[in-house]
Design a protein around this motif. Structure first.
Motif, PDB file in Angstrom:
ATOM      1  N   GLU A  33       0.837  -1.209   0.000  1.00 52.04           N
ATOM      2  CA  GLU A  33       0.000   0.000   0.000  1.00 52.04           C
ATOM      3  C   GLU A  33       0.869   1.254   0.000  1.00 52.04           C
ATOM      4  O   GLU A  33       0.562   2.227  -0.713  1.00 52.04           O
ATOM      5  CB  GLU A  33      -0.920  -0.009   1.210  1.00 52.04           C
ATOM      6  N   VAL A  34       1.945   1.244   0.772  1.00 51.24           N
ATOM      7  CA  VAL A  34       2.855   2.396   0.791  1.00 51.24           C
ATOM      8  C   VAL A  34       3.512   2.561  -0.577  1.00 51.24           C
ATOM      9  O   VAL A  34       3.627   3.680  -1.098  1.00 51.24           O
ATOM     10  CB  VAL A  34       3.934   2.223   1.879  1.00 51.24           C
ATOM     11  N   ALA A  35       3.936   1.453  -1.182  1.00 48.61           N
ATOM     12  CA  ALA A  35       4.580   1.510  -2.497  1.00 48.61           C
ATOM     13  C   ALA A  35       3.639   2.069  -3.554  1.00 48.61           C
ATOM     14  O   ALA A  35       4.041   2.865  -4.419  1.00 48.61           O
ATOM     15  CB  ALA A  35       5.058   0.115  -2.906  1.00 48.61           C
ATOM     16  N   GLU A  36       2.378   1.684  -3.483  1.00 47.21           N
ATOM     17  CA  GLU A  36       1.386   2.213  -4.431  1.00 47.21           C
ATOM     18  C   GLU A  36       1.209   3.713  -4.242  1.00 47.21           C
ATOM     19  O   GLU A  36       1.024   4.459  -5.220  1.00 47.21           O
ATOM     20  CB  GLU A  36       0.063   1.476  -4.257  1.00 47.21           C
ATOM     21  N   GLU A  37       1.279   4.172  -2.996  1.00 49.75           N
ATOM     22  CA  GLU A  37       1.202   5.611  -2.734  1.00 49.75           C
ATOM     23  C   GLU A  37       2.411   6.333  -3.323  1.00 49.75           C
ATOM     24  O   GLU A  37       2.290   7.449  -3.850  1.00 49.75           O
ATOM     25  CB  GLU A  37       1.112   5.865  -1.230  1.00 49.75           C
ATOM     26  N   TYR A  38       3.591   5.716  -3.230  1.00 54.20           N
ATOM     27  CA  TYR A  38       4.786   6.299  -3.853  1.00 54.20           C
ATOM     28  C   TYR A  38       4.564   6.492  -5.348  1.00 54.20           C
ATOM     29  O   TYR A  38       4.892   7.543  -5.920  1.00 54.20           O
ATOM     30  CB  TYR A  38       5.992   5.377  -3.647  1.00 54.20           C
ATOM     31  N   LEU A  39       4.030   5.457  -5.997  1.00 51.98           N
ATOM     32  CA  LEU A  39       3.820   5.523  -7.443  1.00 51.98           C
ATOM     33  C   LEU A  39       2.812   6.612  -7.799  1.00 51.98           C
ATOM     34  O   LEU A  39       3.031   7.388  -8.743  1.00 51.98           O
ATOM     35  CB  LEU A  39       3.342   4.166  -7.964  1.00 51.98           C
ATOM     36  N   ILE A  40       1.731   6.689  -7.053  1.00 56.87           N
ATOM     37  CA  ILE A  40       0.722   7.725  -7.321  1.00 56.87           C
ATOM     38  C   ILE A  40       1.327   9.111  -7.179  1.00 56.87           C
ATOM     39  O   ILE A  40       1.042  10.024  -7.972  1.00 56.87           O
ATOM     40  CB  ILE A  40      -0.490   7.556  -6.378  1.00 56.87           C
ATOM     41  N   GLU A  41       2.202   9.285  -6.185  1.00 56.01           N
ATOM     42  CA  GLU A  41       2.822  10.601  -6.010  1.00 56.01           C
ATOM     43  C   GLU A  41       3.714  10.955  -7.194  1.00 56.01           C
ATOM     44  O   GLU A  41       3.724  12.105  -7.650  1.00 56.01           O
ATOM     45  CB  GLU A  41       3.633  10.652  -4.715  1.00 56.01           C
ATOM     46  N   LEU A  42       4.455  10.000  -7.730  1.00 50.76           N
ATOM     47  CA  LEU A  42       5.277  10.258  -8.913  1.00 50.76           C
ATOM     48  C   LEU A  42       4.408  10.611 -10.119  1.00 50.76           C
ATOM     49  O   LEU A  42       4.787  11.444 -10.948  1.00 50.76           O
ATOM     50  CB  LEU A  42       6.144   9.036  -9.233  1.00 50.76           C
ATOM     51  N   ILE A  43       3.246   9.986 -10.209  1.00 50.51           N
ATOM     52  CA  ILE A  43       2.312  10.300 -11.297  1.00 50.51           C
ATOM     53  C   ILE A  43       1.748  11.708 -11.109  1.00 50.51           C
ATOM     54  O   ILE A  43       1.667  12.493 -12.069  1.00 50.51           O
ATOM     55  CB  ILE A  43       1.185   9.250 -11.356  1.00 50.51           C
ATOM     56  N   LEU A  44       1.364  12.041  -9.882  1.00 52.18           N
ATOM     57  CA  LEU A  44       0.816  13.373  -9.608  1.00 52.18           C
ATOM     58  C   LEU A  44       1.849  14.465  -9.877  1.00 52.18           C
ATOM     59  O   LEU A  44       1.489  15.590 -10.247  1.00 52.18           O
ATOM     60  CB  LEU A  44       0.344  13.460  -8.161  1.00 52.18           C
ATOM     61  N   ARG A  45       3.123  14.141  -9.706  1.00 51.22           N
ATOM     62  CA  ARG A  45       4.186  15.111  -9.970  1.00 51.22           C
ATOM     63  C   ARG A  45       4.554  15.185 -11.448  1.00 51.22           C
ATOM     64  O   ARG A  45       5.479  15.891 -11.835  1.00 51.22           O
ATOM     65  CB  ARG A  45       5.432  14.744  -9.153  1.00 51.22           C
ATOM     66  N   ASN A  46       3.828  14.461 -12.297  1.00 50.56           N
ATOM     67  CA  ASN A  46       4.050  14.460 -13.742  1.00 50.56           C
ATOM     68  C   ASN A  46       5.455  13.973 -14.108  1.00 50.56           C
ATOM     69  O   ASN A  46       6.032  14.422 -15.104  1.00 50.56           O
ATOM     70  CB  ASN A  46       3.796  15.847 -14.339  1.00 50.56           C
ATOM     71  N   LEU A  47       5.992  13.060 -13.326  1.00 52.28           N
ATOM     72  CA  LEU A  47       7.264  12.423 -13.654  1.00 52.28           C
ATOM     73  C   LEU A  47       7.065  11.050 -14.268  1.00 52.28           C
ATOM     74  O   LEU A  47       7.923  10.553 -14.991  1.00 52.28           O
ATOM     75  CB  LEU A  47       8.130  12.301 -12.386  1.00 52.28           C
ATOM     76  N   VAL A  48       5.935  10.418 -13.966  1.00 53.51           N
ATOM     77  CA  VAL A  48       5.593   9.100 -14.500  1.00 53.51           C
ATOM     78  C   VAL A  48       4.271   9.213 -15.245  1.00 53.51           C
ATOM     79  O   VAL A  48       3.346   9.892 -14.770  1.00 53.51           O
ATOM     80  CB  VAL A  48       5.499   8.053 -13.369  1.00 53.51           C
TER      81      VAL A  48
END
Length: 567
Positions: A461-476
């Motif tokens: 769950e924490v890892a999925e939150e990391y990924l979402i944050e990278l997406i929200l930052r327009n890096l992924v």
């Protein structure tokens, strides 16, 4: 990134102290405790040093590299010790199985005396701590050119793909709602947010419509008092008035009251360019009255979370800036690459390689304009342009005409919290044009030890939150979604990936061995092989002692379902 290495090493040492029997650790238990304490003291000053290193301080960069290599050395030594310890225990079951697998993958060299290695480590720590203050004496972020400035001075005839959006935004500024409206322009670095905002801000209709105006570029390390002082000065200047005396001595509350009082009965238009954090708006909004004069605030940001936070009512508007469509990207490239000849049109012999270059840019205006401008100075020879395309990664790294692309992207990287940086760099392991399933990606992050435990949440769950944050930052970028709307596959922009590869090499994070490479980097902790015709080199490459994770992408031979991974 050194902070990541040190934190990981501290955690590993903690596990060694807690989980291994004291009687078997009696010769090294005290040494492990001392080294762990020393690393924790280094960690306390490492965050600042890491930031200074990433923003151009050469002394800090050297010191941080030494700390990172020290952490890796400690990790290597105590891994060797742990393996020796497990061999003496002759444990059965799953742990024994894991040890056998480890020994079969990594061919460790004959062991030297562990005690002498520990003493070397302790001496290195002493030397590194002595040098800690030296990194402050070199150049820092203030000495660096701001790569965003060029976006403010794009000529009118170079504006491509934003004409309709510009007119739409101008209309929103000068007509419609009478209450204050916040317009948020969000998108990845280099997508054209600043250029669009500047063209709207300088439009003659906008100039004539508002009583006072201001443009504020927000730095990552802004101070709210300085933002408010700049705002006051620009607002007064826009009306040819002198700012009130004593503003340089005012505190935040006084400055806020001053701005608010000045704007209360005026129709104002203010741009805050490149906002990084939500707390910026939390403080600034109190200085901007919601009057009924038709005032407008434009905010540009790379972070979708910032945009969502700033949108406080149905009057506010979020506009996501998209990459240029293929035809507009081609038009911009030709305009820049053939501006002096061929009437701005691409000659037929260069069209194939030119379109490959444009596709590589994936509609990113900054990259298209910079690369097209550079190619305008090169000979019109297919082989030379093809060579440039094949070596684009090194060109982005070394060519002074293209450094603005790297700097713009790295602004986003530098702004990441330390625990997200290795997760972002991990995308360099994946081949170009490859989308990875999110479930596989987060499990790899977990296996690498990138995910920090959080109370009440699983690591996944924490890892999925990391990924979402990278997406929200327009890096992924999201490649596909599931029926329930959750992200299924993701990737990074090709230009961003080239910069990731450069950063990974610099940090010894990962080496990508593709067909054109001769040999792997012996300092890297990870090896990713993208092979077609050199499968015989795989066994030789996996014998490199520093490699902790090994990825094999048999390009053209295996379906694109994910990497074969060994750790």
């Amino acid at each position: 990134m050194a902070e990541v290495a040190v934190c990981s090493t501290i955690n590993n040492l903690e596990a060694l102290l807690v989980h291994d029997e004291p009687k078997l650790l009696r010769k090294v238990h005290r040494e492990v405790s001392i080294i762990k304490a020393e690393l924790e003291s280094i960690k306390s000053i490492l965050k600042d040093a890491d930031w200074r290193a990433e923003t151009g301080n050469e002394n800090a960069k050297t010191w941080v590299k030494q700390v990172r290599e020290l952490a890796q050395q400690i990790e290597d030594v105590f891994d060797q010790y742990t393996i020796q310890l497990s061999e003496r225990r002759q444990r059965r079951g799953f742990i024994n199985f894991l040890n056998k697998v480890t020994r079969s993958i990594v061919k460790l060299k004959p062991q030297h005396d562990i005690a002498s290695k520990i003493q070397e480590i302790k001496q290195t720590i002493v030397e590194i701590k002595k040098k800690a203050s030296g990194y402050e004496s070199s150049n820092s972020e203030a000495d660096q050119d701001d790569p965003r400035v060029a976006s403010l001075f794009v000529e009118e005839d170079e504006v491509v793909g934003i004409e309709y959006t510009r007119e739409e935004l101008v209309d929103m500024l000068v007509s419609g709602e009478t209450n204050r409206m916040v317009i948020l322009l969000v998108g990845m670095g280099g997508i054209g947010k600043t250029t669009l905002a500047k063209k709207v801000h300088d439009n003659q209709k906008v100039l004539a419509h508002f009583d006072c105006r201001a443009w504020i570029t927000v730095s990552q390390s802004y101070k709210i008092e300085e933002i408010l002082r700049m705002l006051i000065k620009q607002l007064y200047q826009s009306r040819n008035e002198s700012p009130p005396p004593g503003i340089d001595a005012m505190d935040q509350n006084s400055l806020t009251d001053n701005v608010r009082g000045y704007l209360l009965q005026k129709r104002y238009e203010i741009v805050f360019d490149d906002v990084w954090r939500t707390d910026f708006w939390r403080f600034v909004k109190h200085a901007l009255p919601k009057n009924s004069k038709g005032s407008r605030v434009i905010i540009t940001t790379r972070n979708k979370e910032v945009a969502s936070f700033c949108k406080e009512s149905s009057l506010d508007y979020v506009y996501e800036i998209q990459s240029l469509p293929e035809n507009e990207a081609w038009r911009l490239f030709c305009m820049k690459a053939f501006q002096w000849d061929f009437g701005g049109a691409c000659p037929s012999e260069l069209e194939k390689v030119s379109r490959e270059i444009v596709r590589k840019c994936e509609g990113l205006p900054l990259a298209i304009a910079a690369i097209g401008g550079l190619l305008s100075t090169k000979n019109r020879v297919v082989s030379e342009w093809q060579k440039f395309y094949d070596s684009l990664g090194s060109e982005l790294e070394r060519n002074p005409n293209l450094t603005s692309i790297k700097k713009i992207v790295l602004l986003s990287y530098h702004n990441l919290p330390y625990f997200l940086k290795p997760c972002f760099l991990y995308f360099g392991i994946i081949p170009e044009d490859y989308s990875i399933t999110c479930g596989r990606l987060v499990r790899l992050w977990m296996a690498e030890g990138f995910i920090e435990e959080q109370k009440g949440k699983t690591l996944e769950e924490v890892a999925e939150e990391y990924l979402i944050e990278l997406i929200l930052r327009n890096l992924v970028q999201v490649s596909s979604t599931k029926i329930n709307g959750r992200v299924k596959n993701c990737r990074v922009h090709d230009v961003v990936r080239e910069i990731i590869l450069s950063k990974s090499e610099e940090l010894s994070f990962c080496h990508v061995l593709a067909d054109e490479d001769s040999s792997p980097n012996n300092q890297s902790r990870r090896l990713s092989m993208h092979m077609k015709n050199r499968m015989d080199e795989i066994q030789e490459s996996t014998h490199i002692s520093r490699i902790r994770s090994f990825f094999l992408f048999a390009v053209g031979e295996l379906p694109k379902t994910g990497p074969r991974w060994v750790n």
